[in-house]
Design an enzyme around this catalytic site. Structure first.
Site, mmCIF file in Angstrom:
data_model
loop_
_atom_site.group_PDB
_atom_site.id
_atom_site.type_symbol
_atom_site.label_atom_id
_atom_site.label_comp_id
_atom_site.label_asym_id
_atom_site.label_seq_id
_atom_site.Cartn_x
_atom_site.Cartn_y
_atom_site.Cartn_z
ATOM 1 N N CYS A 64 0.842 -1.200 0.000
ATOM 2 C CA CYS A 64 0.000 0.000 0.000
ATOM 3 C C CYS A 64 0.875 1.248 0.000
ATOM 4 O O CYS A 64 1.657 1.446 -0.934
ATOM 5 C CB CYS A 64 -0.994 -0.043 1.165
ATOM 6 S SG CYS A 64 -2.383 1.109 0.971
ATOM 7 N N HIS A 120 -3.675 -5.064 -0.237
ATOM 8 C CA HIS A 120 -3.178 -5.605 1.023
ATOM 9 C C HIS A 120 -3.201 -7.134 0.957
ATOM 10 O O HIS A 120 -4.250 -7.738 1.175
ATOM 11 C CB HIS A 120 -4.049 -5.130 2.193
ATOM 12 C CG HIS A 120 -3.845 -3.705 2.553
ATOM 13 N ND1 HIS A 120 -2.937 -3.300 3.507
ATOM 14 C CD2 HIS A 120 -4.424 -2.576 2.085
ATOM 15 C CE1 HIS A 120 -2.963 -1.987 3.625
ATOM 16 N NE2 HIS A 120 -3.857 -1.520 2.759
ATOM 17 N N GLU A 135 -2.112 -9.220 3.056
ATOM 18 C CA GLU A 135 -2.400 -9.787 4.378
ATOM 19 C C GLU A 135 -3.885 -9.779 4.694
ATOM 20 O O GLU A 135 -4.320 -10.421 5.664
ATOM 21 C CB GLU A 135 -1.623 -9.031 5.463
ATOM 22 C CG GLU A 135 -2.187 -7.681 5.862
ATOM 23 C CD GLU A 135 -1.900 -6.538 4.900
ATOM 24 O OE1 GLU A 135 -2.263 -5.394 5.229
ATOM 25 O OE2 GLU A 135 -1.310 -6.783 3.825
#
Length: 198
Positions: free
Chosen positions: A78, A178, A180
């Site tokens: 990001c 993202h 994750e």
């Protein structure tokens, strides 16, 4: 075991990133000082919020030179990817300049910030190995990089109009999304990064 250092500069989703990397089999070190990345096989630079605040956090934590001089595999996530470029139109912040280009607002976006799941059309790159065509990932942003060299772009996404959503410059890679927070597809991207670091 592959060791990945996650830089803690005060603006990042550290717990989720560390847990996701551990699920890929990596040993994770959350580094709150530059010495924490010494001996690591790869480095993850997270970032949320505004570009200038992230750059200030990196500087305050003493990581400016460590990031600029790191020659091993580096994953920016990001805003952590955005700061790899020359500068950002978000707040006029000067960034690392490790990849030529400027971060610009998303043009013709139906709503800002861009929050939610979206497809990524990707190039033939190790970061996306093992993924189906145009997998979906989770985004939260209102800006994206415009690289000087178009070959740097290894992923694109359409939101209003196409924007660059993943980049590579040598051992440095970055994702606007993202990983994750992107389920199995995100874990695959992180596992691919860890594999590059091995």
């Amino acid at each position: 075991m592959t060791t990945i250092a996650v830089i803690d500069h005060g603006a990042g989703n550290l717990v989720s990133i560390a847990q996701a990397l551990e699920r890929t089999g990596a040993r994770v070190v959350v580094a709150d000082a530059p010495r924490g990345i010494e001996g690591a096989d790869g480095v993850v630079l997270p970032g949320v919020g505004a570009t200038r605040a992230v750059m200030n956090g990196i500087s305050s934590a003493g990581f400016t030179d460590a990031v600029a001089n790191w020659e091993g595999p580096l994953l920016g996530i990001c805003v952590g990817m955005q700061v790899l470029f020359d500068s950002s139109a978000e707040d006029g912040a000067e960034c690392f300049g490790l990849i030529g280009g400027k971060v610009q607002p998303l043009a013709d976006a139906p709503r800002l910030p861009h929050i939610g799941w979206n497809d990524v059309a990707f190039a033939d790159d190790p970061l996306f190995a093992g993924l189906d065509d145009q997998p979906t990932f989770y985004f939260v942003h209102g800006y994206a990089p415009e690289p000087v060299d178009p070959d740097v772009a290894i992923g694109t996404t359409v939101y209003g109009r196409p924007f660059v959503s993943a980049v590579r410059s040598g051992p440095r890679v970055g994702t606007q999304f993202h990983p994750e927070r992107s389920g199995a597809n995100g874990l695959q991207v992180l596992a691919n990064f860890v594999k590059e670091c091995t």
